[in-house]
Design a protein around this motif. Sequence first.
Motif: not given
Length: 198
Positions: A79-80, A90-92, A137-139
């Motif tokens: 978790p973050t 997520f990108a990594r 994540i974006l929301l």
Amino acid sequence: MARKTGSHSEITGPRIRDAALRLFARHGFAAVSMRQIAAEVGVQAGALYLYTADKQALLFDLMQDHMTNLLAALASLPPTDSPAAALDQFARFHIGYHLDRPEAVFIAYMELRNLSPENFATIESLRRQYEDRLQAILLSGVQSGAFTLPDPKMATLALIAMLTGVTNWYREGGRLSRGDVQTLYAEMALRAVGRPQA
């Protein structure tokens, strides 16, 4: 997939799938025959049908396994504590996971058109589950004020396309290490969602 029982099924089945993966990625699904797959494995063409119903079933199994394994790996991430940290993670993750599986990634994106309607619907459902994780994540970032996005759904698709595109050009041993690329793309992703500057 129909699987043969017996002592050799655990060896031959994966070899058939590995051969199909390589050949589909190299030549395209439509150009590869079951006879070619059999020759790659070193068995008679008829023996393939002890392990799979047909070529369509092979393609579907490869794509389904790729997506279910991807979702399981994503779910196992720790978790973050913020949307920015979650997007960075997520990108990594996306880049690292996909760089390890270039053939599976190529097939997952380029061979959707060759799936039967029923199989396509199943794979699309799995793809949406993955996209939904990023969109959440974006929301969360928009709701907290961490990100400024007019359309999180469109941003989700754009970010996934950007991150997946690394598999088209990255080569180990080049100017940038894998870690360098992951860091640069994570930073670009954060900038793309309008993260306020510190």
